[in-house]
Design a protein around this motif. Structure first.
Motif, PDB file in Angstrom:
ATOM      1  N   ASP A 256       0.844  -1.193   0.000  1.00  0.00           N
ATOM      2  CA  ASP A 256       0.000   0.000   0.000  1.00  0.00           C
ATOM      3  C   ASP A 256       0.884   1.250   0.000  1.00  0.00           C
ATOM      4  OD1 ASP A 256      -2.412   1.277  -0.062  1.00  0.00           O
ATOM      5  OD2 ASP A 256      -2.699   1.266   2.101  1.00  0.00           O
ATOM      6  N   ILE A 257       0.482   2.253  -0.765  1.00  0.00           N
ATOM      7  CA  ILE A 257       1.316   3.443  -0.967  1.00  0.00           C
ATOM      8  C   ILE A 257       0.915   4.579  -0.037  1.00  0.00           C
ATOM      9  CG2 ILE A 257       2.090   5.141  -2.668  1.00  0.00           C
ATOM     10  CD1 ILE A 257       1.215   2.892  -4.795  1.00  0.00           C
ATOM     11  N   GLY A 261       4.009   7.142   0.913  1.00  0.00           N
ATOM     12  CA  GLY A 261       4.815   6.005   0.484  1.00  0.00           C
ATOM     13  C   GLY A 261       5.643   6.213  -0.763  1.00  0.00           C
ATOM     14  N   PHE A 262       5.164   7.025  -1.696  1.00  0.00           N
ATOM     15  CA  PHE A 262       5.829   7.163  -2.995  1.00  0.00           C
ATOM     16  C   PHE A 262       7.324   7.424  -2.866  1.00  0.00           C
ATOM     17  CE2 PHE A 262       7.304   9.663  -6.609  1.00  0.00           C
ATOM     18  CZ  PHE A 262       6.802   8.973  -7.699  1.00  0.00           C
ATOM     19  N   PHE A 263       7.740   8.182  -1.874  1.00  0.00           N
ATOM     20  CA  PHE A 263       9.138   8.588  -1.755  1.00  0.00           C
ATOM     21  C   PHE A 263       9.963   7.643  -0.883  1.00  0.00           C
ATOM     22  CE2 PHE A 263       6.741  12.385  -2.865  1.00  0.00           C
ATOM     23  CZ  PHE A 263       7.479  12.874  -3.934  1.00  0.00           C
ATOM     24  N   PHE A 267      10.018   1.477  -2.913  1.00  0.00           N
ATOM     25  CA  PHE A 267       9.394   1.605  -4.224  1.00  0.00           C
ATOM     26  C   PHE A 267      10.406   1.938  -5.329  1.00  0.00           C
ATOM     27  CE2 PHE A 267       5.868   2.567  -1.264  1.00  0.00           C
ATOM     28  CZ  PHE A 267       5.010   1.554  -1.660  1.00  0.00           C
ATOM     29  N   LYS A 268      11.689   1.689  -5.035  1.00  0.00           N
ATOM     30  CA  LYS A 268      12.763   1.995  -5.980  1.00  0.00           C
ATOM     31  C   LYS A 268      12.592   1.262  -7.308  1.00  0.00           C
ATOM     32  CE  LYS A 268      17.024   2.144  -4.440  1.00  0.00           C
ATOM     33  NZ  LYS A 268      18.385   1.738  -3.971  1.00  0.00           N
ATOM     34  N   THR A 269      12.175  -0.004  -7.240  1.00  0.00           N
ATOM     35  CA  THR A 269      12.081  -0.803  -8.468  1.00  0.00           C
ATOM     36  C   THR A 269      10.685  -0.758  -9.100  1.00  0.00           C
ATOM     37  OG1 THR A 269      11.587  -2.783  -7.164  1.00  0.00           O
ATOM     38  CG2 THR A 269      13.905  -2.364  -7.712  1.00  0.00           C
ATOM     39  N   LEU A 273      11.072   3.716 -10.654  1.00  0.00           N
ATOM     40  CA  LEU A 273      11.454   3.313 -12.005  1.00  0.00           C
ATOM     41  C   LEU A 273      10.463   3.848 -13.039  1.00  0.00           C
ATOM     42  CD1 LEU A 273      13.392   1.684 -13.767  1.00  0.00           C
ATOM     43  CD2 LEU A 273      11.950  -0.330 -13.364  1.00  0.00           C
ATOM     44  N   ILE A 274       9.173   3.795 -12.711  1.00  0.00           N
ATOM     45  CA  ILE A 274       8.142   4.339 -13.601  1.00  0.00           C
ATOM     46  C   ILE A 274       8.354   5.844 -13.797  1.00  0.00           C
ATOM     47  CG2 ILE A 274       5.669   4.861 -13.767  1.00  0.00           C
ATOM     48  CD1 ILE A 274       5.160   2.185 -12.329  1.00  0.00           C
TER      49      ILE A 274
END
Length: 283
Positions: A256-257, A261-263, A267-269, A273-274
């Motif tokens: 869950d973000i 969470g985004f930073f 969520f590196k990969t 990446l997106i």
């Protein structure tokens, strides 16, 4: 990779501090990260280092009265949200002055995406990514979040501001303390259907100047920026090329973000990446 902390003087005499992440081998691209309300620039350091390692020159900064930009203390800080928009504008100008040939991507978190409406230098951004940037109008929220937002604007902020002379967010275990005028102006916005448009003067708005590509992101289970509030803000970018994405974590096969969470490095990969691929596809 090299890091430099630079002081930038502001017209209201409250200097702000930016951290410049300088890559060993530049890819001729810059990123400016504009924080959420009361969130220190250090929160975005891992994200900045990731992109710096890829060749990006990255800038983080603290709004006036926050973190490194605390000056003489939050209680003595006279800044409002228009001043914070000027802070954002100053960093864009600084980034352009350091590397005039670079394409600049402005990545905003939460209120950072609202401030671009008042950023007089917004045309210096070649691309914009808004992360959970939204309207804070309480009646756009649903369920229990609606009365929580109403009470936050109409009880928590005015009472706390009156008692302390600033908004003591740390004592409430929310985020960093806010200058009094920032909190009061934020409260006014949050009580109006048109949010910041309610008090905005035409000459202070720069929405029409935003003509670049914008990627607008929101996430489920975000109590601070549910989908409908992000939709409200995204619809104001009428002259821009808007790509609107509401990212379901199960589709990306990630945890869950939420709002923050985004930073986070996990969520590196995926999300990072997106983001990298989107920037590169537009430059």
């Amino acid at each position: 990779m090299e890091q430099k902390v630079v002081e930038i003087e502001q017209s209201n005499k409250h200097s702000i501090f930016t951290t410049q992440f300088i890559p060993k081998n530049s890819n001729a691209k810059s990123i400016v990260i504009s924080s959420a309300t009361g969130v220190l620039q250090s929160y975005y350091a891992n994200f900045a280092e990731y992109f710096c390692a890829l060749g990006f020159t990255v800038y983080t900064f603290d709004y006036s009265g926050i973190g490194l930009s605390h000056g003489k203390g939050v209680k003595n800080n006279t800044s409002n949200l228009y001043d914070w928009a000027s802070n954002q504008a100053s960093i864009l100008r600084f980034a352009k002055s350091k590397n005039p040939e670079h394409k600049i991507t402005l990545i905003t978190h939460s209120i950072g995406g609202q401030l671009i409406a008042f950023n007089k230098n917004i045309k210096l951004a070649d691309f914009i990514i808004t992360v959970a940037s939204q309207s804070g109008y309480w009646n756009l929220f649903k369920g229990l979040e609606k009365p929580k937002m109403f009470l936050f604007w109409n009880a928590v902020i005015p009472i706390a501001n009156s008692l302390y002379g600033y908004f003591p967010a740390r004592k409430l275990k929310l985020f960093e303390n806010l200058p009094k005028r920032v909190a009061y102006q934020w409260r006014v916005w949050g009580n109006r259907k048109n949010y910041f448009l309610y008090t905005a003067k035409k000459e202070d708005l720069h929405l029409d100047s935003i003509t670049c590509s914008i990627k607008v992101l929101s996430f489920p289970n975000d109590a601070f920026a549910p989908k409908q509030t992000v939709d409200w803000l995204s619809k104001l970018f009428t002259n821009a090329k808007v790509e609107r994405l509401h990212l379901e974590p199960e589709v990306l096969n990630v945890p869950d973000i939420g709002h923050f969470g985004f930073f986070r490095e996990r969520f590196k990969t995926s999300l990072w990446l997106i983001t990298k691929e989107w920037i590169e596809s537009n430059t």
